[in-house]
Motif scaffolding. Structure first.
Motif, PDB file in Angstrom:
ATOM      1  N   ASP A  59      83.825 -71.485  -3.872  1.00 19.47           N
ATOM      2  CA  ASP A  59      85.025 -72.212  -4.276  1.00 19.47           C
ATOM      3  C   ASP A  59      86.045 -72.095  -3.150  1.00 19.47           C
ATOM      4  O   ASP A  59      86.837 -71.165  -3.088  1.00 19.47           O
ATOM      5  N   SER A 105      89.019 -69.686   2.429  1.00 15.47           N
ATOM      6  CA  SER A 105      89.317 -71.028   2.941  1.00 15.47           C
ATOM      7  C   SER A 105      88.493 -71.385   4.168  1.00 15.47           C
ATOM      8  O   SER A 105      88.386 -72.548   4.523  1.00 15.47           O
ATOM      9  N   SER A 108      85.941 -74.263   4.028  1.00 18.55           N
ATOM     10  CA  SER A 108      86.367 -75.662   3.992  1.00 18.55           C
ATOM     11  C   SER A 108      86.268 -76.294   5.371  1.00 18.55           C
ATOM     12  O   SER A 108      86.307 -77.513   5.503  1.00 18.55           O
ATOM     13  N   HIS A 109      86.124 -75.455   6.394  1.00 20.10           N
ATOM     14  CA  HIS A 109      86.020 -75.977   7.756  1.00 20.10           C
ATOM     15  C   HIS A 109      84.615 -75.798   8.319  1.00 20.10           C
ATOM     16  O   HIS A 109      84.402 -75.850   9.518  1.00 20.10           O
ATOM     17  N   GLY A 142      84.095 -80.364  -8.340  1.00 23.52           N
ATOM     18  CA  GLY A 142      83.887 -81.590  -7.584  1.00 23.52           C
ATOM     19  C   GLY A 142      82.896 -81.361  -6.458  1.00 23.52           C
ATOM     20  O   GLY A 142      82.106 -80.418  -6.470  1.00 23.52           O
ATOM     21  N   VAL A 143      82.958 -82.210  -5.455  1.00 24.95           N
ATOM     22  CA  VAL A 143      82.026 -82.112  -4.332  1.00 24.95           C
ATOM     23  C   VAL A 143      82.687 -82.645  -3.066  1.00 24.95           C
ATOM     24  O   VAL A 143      83.474 -83.594  -3.102  1.00 24.95           O
ATOM     25  N   SER A 144      82.400 -81.991  -1.950  1.00 23.71           N
ATOM     26  CA  SER A 144      82.909 -82.428  -0.650  1.00 23.71           C
ATOM     27  C   SER A 144      81.724 -82.602   0.290  1.00 23.71           C
ATOM     28  O   SER A 144      80.583 -82.261  -0.045  1.00 23.71           O
ATOM     29  N   GLU A 145      81.984 -83.111   1.475  1.00 22.49           N
ATOM     30  CA  GLU A 145      80.910 -83.321   2.448  1.00 22.49           C
ATOM     31  C   GLU A 145      80.205 -82.018   2.779  1.00 22.49           C
ATOM     32  O   GLU A 145      78.972 -81.967   2.878  1.00 22.49           O
ATOM     33  N   THR A 147      80.227 -79.023   0.940  1.00 22.81           N
ATOM     34  CA  THR A 147      79.560 -78.370  -0.178  1.00 22.81           C
ATOM     35  C   THR A 147      78.339 -79.159  -0.658  1.00 22.81           C
ATOM     36  O   THR A 147      77.400 -78.572  -1.194  1.00 22.81           O
ATOM     37  N   HIS A 177      76.440 -88.622  -8.376  1.00 22.45           N
ATOM     38  CA  HIS A 177      76.611 -88.511  -6.919  1.00 22.45           C
ATOM     39  C   HIS A 177      75.448 -87.746  -6.296  1.00 22.45           C
ATOM     40  O   HIS A 177      74.895 -88.162  -5.270  1.00 22.45           O
TER      41      HIS A 177
END
Length: 289
Positions: A59, A105, A108-109, A142-145, A147, A177
């Protein structure tokens, strides 16, 4: 004697069959559905059954597994990406022998990190996860590129939803998705915070029917966890609910979910998603150009 000598020779040469863990991603379409709480108690419940479990807090920037356990983690995955420590050193001791890696964090990068650091992460991860029976990734809502690459690399996906219409809609959206990217990864579902047995069953049936109608996909019911006051008290006292009150309705439900999952009590059980190692798949996704 000859057979024993051959097995010993293979083991010494590093050619014996290596145990590979079961990898799962726990996802939800929206936040606030109790995903991390369930991930934690599920991991502990598996450990209580004698399994070696590693829970990975994915997360990004919002990790709270250590808070739910009342712990202050000395290290997190961010420390690894900052070059402070090895990946093994980020592994913390959790309740009942389960292990966990606290979030941060830095993840996230992940897609923006240099290739050498990503290779180092994957190499160390490859050497670590084979020590476990289960490696569970508690994904952010949710989902990101970034994750999505982890989600598509696991063997199975557990979707958490509640009976709330927005939660159900978002749960369907994330499954759709993922399905459009890979239609073969099995979906399992846990309905959380139901008020009545009928409400929980209807929640699963509605999502199951929509998934079957519009995507031609099955989703397997892993179980349901009631809206139990014992969970609220456990969160306040920073004790995993499976340990806070083992006789509570929520704890009993989690034990049933764990037994059901381990015994694979499903009709039309999907075959193992892939024989490709998790790290090999993840490496392919991360370095796809």
């Amino acid at each position: 004697m000859k057979d024993q000598a051959e097995k010993l020779r293979l083991r010494l040469n590093g050619n014996s069959e290596v145990k590979t863990p079961k990898t799962l991603a726990v996802v939800s379409g929206k936040g606030g559905v109790g995903k991390s709480n369930l991930s934690l108690s599920f991991s502990i419940s598996l450990a209580l059954k004698g399994n070696k479990v590693l829970l990975f807090d994915m997360d990004m920037g919002m990790g709270n597994l250590d808070i739910l356990m009342g712990k202050s983690s000395e290290y997190s995955i961010v420390d690894f990406f900052e070059g402070t420590i090895s990946l093994r050193e980020t592994i913390m001791e959790g309740p009942e022998g389960m292990k966990y890696i606290a979030g941060g964090s830095g993840l996230s990068h992940l897609v923006g990190l240099n290739d050498d650091l990503i290779h180092s992460f994957l190499d160390e991860l490859s050497g670590l996860i084979n020590e476990y029976d289960y490696v569970i990734f508690d994904m952010g809502a949710g989902v990101s590129e970034a994750t999505l690459k982890f989600i598509l690399s696991v063997q199975e996906i557990v979707v958490i939803t509640t009976p709330e219409p927005t939660s159900m809609t978002d749960a369907y959206a994330i499954m759709k998705h993922i399905h459009l990217m890979d239609s073969s990864i099995p979906f399992y579902m846990i309905v959380n915070r139901f008020q009545t047995e009928k409400e929980g069953q209807q929640t699963f049936l509605r999502l199951s029917n929509v998934l079957k109608t519009f995507l031609g996909r099955d989703v397997f019911c892993l179980g349901m966890v009631p809206d139990d006051r014992a969970i609220q008290l456990a969160v306040r006292r920073q004790i995993p609910f499976i340990l806070f009150n083992q006789k509570s309705a929520a704890s009993k439900s989690m034990k049933q979910i764990t037994e059901r999952y381990m015994e694979r009590q499903f009709s039309q059980l999907p075959s193992t998603h892939t024989s490709i190692h998790f790290v090999s798949k993840l490496k392919k996704f991360l370095f796809e150009r």
